[in-house]
Design an enzyme around this catalytic site. Sequence first.
Site, short mmCIF file in Angstrom:
data_model
loop_
_atom_site.label_atom_id
_atom_site.label_comp_id
_atom_site.label_asym_id
_atom_site.label_seq_id
_atom_site.Cartn_x
_atom_site.Cartn_y
_atom_site.Cartn_z
N TYR A 124 0.51 -0.95 0.27
CA TYR A 124 -0.20 -0.12 -0.02
C TYR A 124 0.72 1.20 0.34
O TYR A 124 0.57 2.07 -0.99
CB TYR A 124 -0.83 0.15 1.25
CG TYR A 124 -1.60 1.54 1.36
CD1 TYR A 124 -2.70 1.53 1.14
CD2 TYR A 124 -1.38 2.58 2.43
CE1 TYR A 124 -4.08 2.64 1.20
CE2 TYR A 124 -1.35 3.21 2.69
CZ TYR A 124 -3.24 4.11 2.18
OH TYR A 124 -3.88 4.88 2.32
N SER A 125 1.92 0.75 0.93
CA SER A 125 2.77 2.09 0.62
C SER A 125 3.63 2.76 -0.57
O SER A 125 3.14 4.05 -1.08
CB SER A 125 3.63 2.44 2.06
OG SER A 125 4.24 3.52 1.96
N LYS A 175 1.30 4.37 -2.76
CA LYS A 175 1.47 5.64 -2.35
C LYS A 175 2.23 6.82 -2.78
O LYS A 175 2.30 8.33 -3.21
CB LYS A 175 0.74 6.38 -1.21
CG LYS A 175 -0.37 5.26 -0.33
CD LYS A 175 -1.91 5.71 -1.72
CE LYS A 175 -3.09 5.39 -1.10
NZ LYS A 175 -4.05 6.20 -1.65
#
Length: 299
Positions: free
Chosen positions: A184-185, A188
């Site tokens: 996820y990071s 982003k």
Amino acid sequence: MALLSRKLLIPLLGLVLALYFYSGGDEFKPELLKGKRIIVTGASSGIGEQMAYHLAQMGSHVLITARREEKLKKVVAKCLELGAPSAHYIAGSMDDMVFAKSVVKKAEKLFGGLDMLILNHMGDSYYNFFNGKVDHVRKLMEINYLSFVTMTVEAFPMLKSTNGSIVVVSSIAGKIGQAFVVPYSATKFALDGFFSSLRQEFILKNVNISITLCILSLINTDTAVNAVGDVLRMPAAPQEECALEIIKGGALRLREVYYKYELTKIPILFRDWVPELLDSIMRSGFIVENLKNDSSLFS
């Protein structure tokens, strides 16, 4: 000791300046969104759903999208009750770039143009040690990043003609590396790199499309609370207020929105000056023993 004091003093001075500039600027008025034609992705629940309701009350035309059609129908119905001059939905998955393009095409067909593109959707992931599954990283990158790029490219002609806005919902995990959200990071961080670079090119080409990157802390959506509620020592901020701050930032054409400010902007200031201290503080905020189905790295 003196060196540490100097390291701490600089970001604190930066914080004072940041708070000073953050408090200024134009005042938001709901009338800014009246009659505007807006796409909101990831709008069947959580922040996206709340943004749809705020926009409806402000008199915007909204097209919402997500995977769950029945939930989208209910959100559209409520938007019309709240005063939206028109509200529509299109259901589908953002791992399909053909569908991502079709959302923008439907907005053009329904509205004849577009004033704001709010990119808020994200794919399902896990909250735990990285499991080493590259296929999951690839799929999440398609949903959380490539579909954002695809929709932006597709919407570009309409947004250019209206001097419109792109609002990108991101996370503190896209500015500072976070444990337990490695895939996820990564997505982003990719959003930050793409849209921050694109903003520079818009300015160089005199393209009057604003790009607002929204850096969010933990928000009290069902998905987030269920995933991290027992592990992360951090209060969850209200999704209704968060949604409104995102809309305000887009309407005022801000470069970035930080919400909650003290849980996003301040850590970023410390990231560049005392990264080891920041990392230590962040690790102390986890209750690792409460991880669900805890497993070893790459097991």
